[in-house]
Design a protein around this motif. Structure first.
Motif, PDB file in Angstrom:
ATOM      1  N   TYR A  58      47.463  33.410  33.004  1.00  0.00           N
ATOM      2  CA  TYR A  58      47.340  34.134  34.271  1.00  0.00           C
ATOM      3  C   TYR A  58      46.435  33.455  35.296  1.00  0.00           C
ATOM      4  CZ  TYR A  58      49.500  37.832  31.539  1.00  0.00           C
ATOM      5  OH  TYR A  58      50.370  38.543  30.751  1.00  0.00           O
ATOM      6  N   TRP A  59      45.281  32.992  34.903  1.00  0.00           N
ATOM      7  CA  TRP A  59      44.279  32.457  35.834  1.00  0.00           C
ATOM      8  C   TRP A  59      44.888  31.380  36.734  1.00  0.00           C
ATOM      9  CZ3 TRP A  59      39.622  33.484  37.721  1.00  0.00           C
ATOM     10  CH2 TRP A  59      38.827  32.466  38.252  1.00  0.00           C
ATOM     11  N   GLU A  60      44.802  31.592  38.042  1.00  0.00           N
ATOM     12  CA  GLU A  60      45.344  30.698  39.069  1.00  0.00           C
ATOM     13  C   GLU A  60      46.860  30.526  38.980  1.00  0.00           C
ATOM     14  OE1 GLU A  60      41.695  27.799  40.393  1.00  0.00           O
ATOM     15  OE2 GLU A  60      43.100  26.989  38.927  1.00  0.00           O
ATOM     16  N   GLN A  61      47.541  31.369  38.185  1.00  0.00           N
ATOM     17  CA  GLN A  61      48.981  31.205  38.007  1.00  0.00           C
ATOM     18  C   GLN A  61      49.784  32.415  38.481  1.00  0.00           C
ATOM     19  OE1 GLN A  61      49.930  29.452  33.975  1.00  0.00           O
ATOM     20  NE2 GLN A  61      47.708  29.633  33.768  1.00  0.00           N
ATOM     21  N   GLU A 184      39.690  34.462  43.953  1.00  0.00           N
ATOM     22  CA  GLU A 184      40.314  35.104  42.801  1.00  0.00           C
ATOM     23  C   GLU A 184      39.894  36.568  42.803  1.00  0.00           C
ATOM     24  OE1 GLU A 184      42.361  33.219  40.524  1.00  0.00           O
ATOM     25  OE2 GLU A 184      42.141  31.898  42.256  1.00  0.00           O
ATOM     26  N   LEU A 205      47.084  28.861  45.838  1.00  0.00           N
ATOM     27  CA  LEU A 205      45.630  28.680  45.745  1.00  0.00           C
ATOM     28  C   LEU A 205      45.028  28.399  47.126  1.00  0.00           C
ATOM     29  CD1 LEU A 205      45.342  26.639  42.423  1.00  0.00           C
ATOM     30  CD2 LEU A 205      45.221  29.118  42.743  1.00  0.00           C
ATOM     31  N   TYR A 233      44.580  41.826  38.450  1.00  0.00           N
ATOM     32  CA  TYR A 233      44.084  40.486  38.822  1.00  0.00           C
ATOM     33  C   TYR A 233      45.200  39.747  39.540  1.00  0.00           C
ATOM     34  CZ  TYR A 233      43.727  35.443  38.449  1.00  0.00           C
ATOM     35  OH  TYR A 233      43.757  34.106  38.760  1.00  0.00           O
ATOM     36  N   PRO A 235      45.719  35.665  41.696  1.00  0.00           N
ATOM     37  CA  PRO A 235      45.077  34.429  42.166  1.00  0.00           C
ATOM     38  C   PRO A 235      44.967  34.388  43.689  1.00  0.00           C
ATOM     39  CG  PRO A 235      46.947  33.979  40.700  1.00  0.00           C
ATOM     40  CD  PRO A 235      47.034  35.412  41.099  1.00  0.00           C
ATOM     41  N   ARG A 236      44.078  33.539  44.178  1.00  0.00           N
ATOM     42  CA  ARG A 236      43.964  33.335  45.618  1.00  0.00           C
ATOM     43  C   ARG A 236      45.308  32.814  46.149  1.00  0.00           C
ATOM     44  NH1 ARG A 236      41.119  29.674  42.680  1.00  0.00           N
ATOM     45  NH2 ARG A 236      41.167  27.449  43.206  1.00  0.00           N
ATOM     46  N   THR A 238      47.789  34.920  46.728  1.00  0.00           N
ATOM     47  CA  THR A 238      48.788  35.953  46.459  1.00  0.00           C
ATOM     48  C   THR A 238      48.857  36.923  47.639  1.00  0.00           C
ATOM     49  OG1 THR A 238      48.352  35.831  44.073  1.00  0.00           O
ATOM     50  CG2 THR A 238      49.494  37.796  44.890  1.00  0.00           C
TER      51      THR A 238
END
Length: 470
Positions: A58-61, A184, A205, A233, A235-236, A238
């Motif tokens: 998930y992170w940044e994805q 984030e 991102l 949550y 990511p930036r 979105t």
């Protein structure tokens, strides 16, 4: 108000699939926040999703929705911030713009409805009820201790500043137009319900905030309703928008955000100048003059070959020496982050106990709240500037100004904000690394020439409450 999506019945099929997987991974109800360590706090925040799964998938994805249906957790989330808290907080002297914005999304644009000066609670409540305005409360961790505890631990966990904003929106209203952020985002639903729509990023991102028009963003990729105790949550970059459904008196959520300007690009901008400076001392190629009139030319394409060669040489040097300094990013983080939350144990920020002596055993305290940098001497600007070691810490930072931006800048100009820390000769670097990399160190075994230097280093760190004597 932007046109509502017509896919509420689907309730975000992909999100529901993710949520089902989360329920399989953690069959029991998630526990309340675990403050034992930064890692345990983050684990309890995203529970029942596992930390390794979160960062792998998930992170940044892509977004993550965790719907919990846990009354205990819902009650805990509600305690973090409530609409009813505003009355008491307004009595503490809140100001429009600095502490609170009131706004509403009108025809796809954000309309600010702020008054001037100090916030009056009755007027604020009137605008909320009659104008259907969203109340945006800036950085509530300045006032709410539980958010201070959470964000301080998250700053230790990420090694990046962590801010927050509370959004309170009445029914049938939307505060902000579709937009994306440069951070984030973790959203905790505190009160009521919020209808969310997420869209595919136009800038992956993203490095800056931007509003997007409805005709540009297309159909939503996820659509769902957050309820108290739920976590979201994304990511930036979105694109997102949210409204409070009719029939729900109001919604309150807190947005916890991090990783602003914390990319590899930012790190390179911080670290490369030091690498060039150090290399130029040893390599004459970097000390040779640039061509005559280069700065006066419109097109300097002819110099790119030379610059490419220099960059390759710097890359080779970096790979061989493995020495890279980051000072400004480190300093910015440590100067502006939250101080440690100690509750009733604030005495640990006052030097006490045994003084360190040569035969003492010492241990580093508040490891996550201190950094070591090597920089030109800041106290002898008019002389040849030798390199010195600086130890900066956040133990004396002010929670009241955390993440307040312009407020911090003004305080800095007035001299009320300062960097807290110590300055040592470069010869002390190895001894400092010894203390930072070992759980317990004997003062007499510190990597310094004289016993006096060893005692002085230990005493200086003890005075700043950075070590304790075992």
């Amino acid at each position: 108000m932007p046109k509502k999506g017509g896919r509420r019945a689907e309730m975000g099929k992909e999100m529901q699939a993710q949520c089902k997987r989360a329920k399989v991974e953690g069959a029991c109800s998630p526990s309340l926040m675990n403050y034992e360590s930064p890692e345990s706090l983050f684990g309890s925040l995203i529970s029942p999703i596992k930390e390794e799964v979160f960062f792998r998938e998930y992170w940044e994805q892509k977004p993550l929705l965790v719907q919990r249906n846990d009354p205990l957790l819902a009650a805990y989330y509600q305690s973090l911030f409530q609409l009813s808290d505003l009355k008491e907080l307004c009595c503490q002297g809140l100001y429009y713009g600095r502490d609170i914005n009131i706004c509403r999304c009108v025809n796809g644009k954000k309309k600010i409805l702020n008054k001037e000066g100090k916030v009056n609670y009755m007027q604020l409540k009137k605008d909320f009820d009659q104008k259907k305005a969203t109340i945006q409360f800036h950085q509530p961790q300045r006032f709410k201790e539980e958010l201070w505890k959470i964000q301080e631990k998250l700053e230790c966990y990420f090694g990046s500043l962590v801010g927050s904003n509370v959004y309170i929106t009445p029914q049938g209203s939307q505060g902000l137009p579709p937009h994306y952020d440069d951070v984030e985002v973790f959203i905790l639903q505190l009160e009521g319900e919020k209808h969310w729509r997420l869209y595919k990023p136009t800038v992956h991102l993203a490095r800056e905030y931007n509003v997007e028009s409805e005709d540009r963003i297309g159909n939503s990729t996820h659509e769902f309703v957050l309820k108290p105790g739920d976590l979201l949550y994304f990511p930036r970059g979105t694109i997102h928008q949210a409204d409070t459904p009719l029939g729900i008196s109001y919604s309150t959520h807190v947005t916890i955000s991090t990783y602003q300007n914390n990319s590899w690009g930012d790190f390179l901008l911080d670290a490369i100048p030091g690498l060039v400076f150090d290399t130029a001392k040893e390599d004459v190629m970097l000390r040779k003059s640039i061509p005559r009139r280069l700065l006066m030319q419109v097109d300097i394409a002819d110099s790119t070959k030379k610059l490419s060669s220099i960059l390759r040489m710097l890359a080779d040097r970096l790979e061989n020496t493995r020495e890279l300094r980051s000072s400004d990013m480190k300093k910015d983080f440590i100067m502006n982050r939250l101080p440690p939350y100690l509750g009733n144990d604030s005495d640990s920020l006052i030097p006490g106990g045994k003084l360190p002596k040569l035969d003492s055993k010492i241990r580093l305290q508040f490891r996550d709240h201190a950094v070591i940098t090597v920089e030109p001497d800041q106290e002898n600007a008019d002389e040849i500037r030798k390199e010195m070691v600086y130890v900066y810490h956040s133990l004396k930072n002010r929670r009241e100004t955390h993440m307040m931006g312009a407020e911090d800048d003004a305080a800095s100009e007035e001299g009320t904000s300062q960097t807290h820390g110590l300055r040592f000769p470069l010869s002390y670097l190895d001894a400092l690394k010894q203390i930072w990399s070992n759980s317990i160190v004997c003062v007499k075994e510190l990597n310094l020439i004289s016993d006096e230097e060893k005692e002085n280093l230990a005493l200086a760190l003890w005075t700043e409450c950075l070590i304790e004597v075992i």
